[in-house]
Enzyme design. Structure first.
Site: not given
Ligand code: NAD
Length: 269
Positions: A21, A43, A101-102, A124, A126, A157-158, A161, A168
């Site tokens: 996402r 990926d 990543t969180t 961060a 967020n 959250h959705h 998650k 955050t």
């Molecule tokens: P998601 O599951 O949709 O996407 C995760 C992606 O990581 C997938 O495409 C997966 O294939 C990929 N991945 C996994 N292992 C990998 C690797 N070794 N190398 C490369 N890619 C790899 O998750 P998401 O909703 O996109 O959220 C991802 C993270 O971001 C979560 O921890 C979420 O909490 C965080 N997030 C942070 C913020 C922020 O502002 N800091 C905002 C939204 C989401």
């Protein structure tokens, strides 16, 4: 070592998790920002996206070292195991990083610290401007209202998650604790069930709600006698996080090695 890009040249991004996402949102945000260009997309092995075009002239690959070599900075919204592995891999090339990543565990935090010793890294929970404003407001409110006010945080959250409570919500808890001079790790309460008794003074409760497609909502409640203050943020499109991360990527490549947060990027630190 990766050099900071020359003035006028677009900052080259390696986007991790283009099938995710946030990875997809980062690619969209980068397309809209003339300061950056997506140079690589990496990926995990076996991901369905491998071999597909994800941006102009960019095919998704699982070749991390090639992706890091092609970029000035990598952008990581994946999962904690991947965050640790990629940060360790980026130490050799001293590649700058933006990490969103969180739910990071000790191993991921240690790997990020090692990378930050040799390269500039923004971490961060967020990346939205509004949430970073909210963090400052939470701290200010806690300081002004004092430790006798009860504070609780509720986040939505959705349903997909993985971590809870959200990074955050934890950051808001830490901001509130800092405002009253408390240690969040000692005063937080993530769950209540059964005969828990009266609420202890100074506790900071955090409740995680999961469902549907909620992008992210956070409210800090401050309960005083006969009145209540609420500080809320609602995200309606994850593009705000992606745009913030792209802004952080363009900023971080101009910085010396070290660990930074979004307040540094926004000049609010
Ligand atoms: P998601 O599951 O949709 O996407 C995760 C992606 O990581 C997938 O495409 C997966 O294939 C990929 N991945 C996994 N292992 C990998 C690797 N070794 N190398 C490369 N890619 C790899 O998750 P998401 O909703 O996109 O959220 C991802 C993270 O971001 C979560 O921890 C979420 O909490 C965080 N997030 C942070 C913020 C922020 O502002 N800091 C905002 C939204 C989401």
């Amino acid at each position: 070592m990766n050099e900071a890009p020359a003035a006028g040249r677009r900052v080259r991004l390696c986007v991790l998790g283009p099938s995710g996402r946030m990875g997809a949102a980062v690619i969209d945000a980068a397309d809209a920002d003339p300061a950056v260009v997506v140079a690589a997309a990496v990926d995990r092995q076996g991901a369905a996206v491998l071999g597909s075009a994800v941006a102009a002239d960019v095919i998704a690959s699982d070749d991390l070292s090639h992706g890091l070599a092609a970029a000035d900075v990598y952008v990581d919204f994946t999962m904690p195991l991947a965050t640790a592995a990629v940060a360790r891999a980026a130490i050799a090339s001293r590649t700058a990083a933006v990490i969103g990543t969180t739910g990071l565990d000790a191993a991921a935090r240690a790997a990020i610290d090692e990378l930050a010793a040799v390269a500039p890294v923004v971490v961060a929970a967020n990346f939205s401007l509004g949430v970073n404003l909210v963090l400052g407001l939470c701290r200010q409110a806690a300081r002004a209202l004092g430790p006798t006010w009860d504070t609780e945080i509720v986040e939505l959250h959705h349903r997909a998650k993985r971590d809870a409570p959200s990074g955050t919500a934890i950051a808001m808890g830490r901001a509130i604790a800092a405002g009253v001079g408390a240690d969040f790790d000692r005063v937080h309460c993530y769950a209540r069930a059964g005969e828990v008794g009266a609420r202890p003074d100074g506790e900071i409760g955090v409740v995680a709600v999961r469902g549907g497609d909620v992008v992210g909502e956070h409210t800090a409640y401050f309960f005083g006698p006969h009145e209540r203050v609420e500080i809320s943020h609602r995200a309606t499109d994850r593009g705000i996080f992606a745009a913030g991360a792209v802004r952080a990527a363009a900023w971080v490549v101009t910085q010396p090695p070290g660990r930074y947060d979004m307040l540094d990027v926004l000049g609010l630190a």
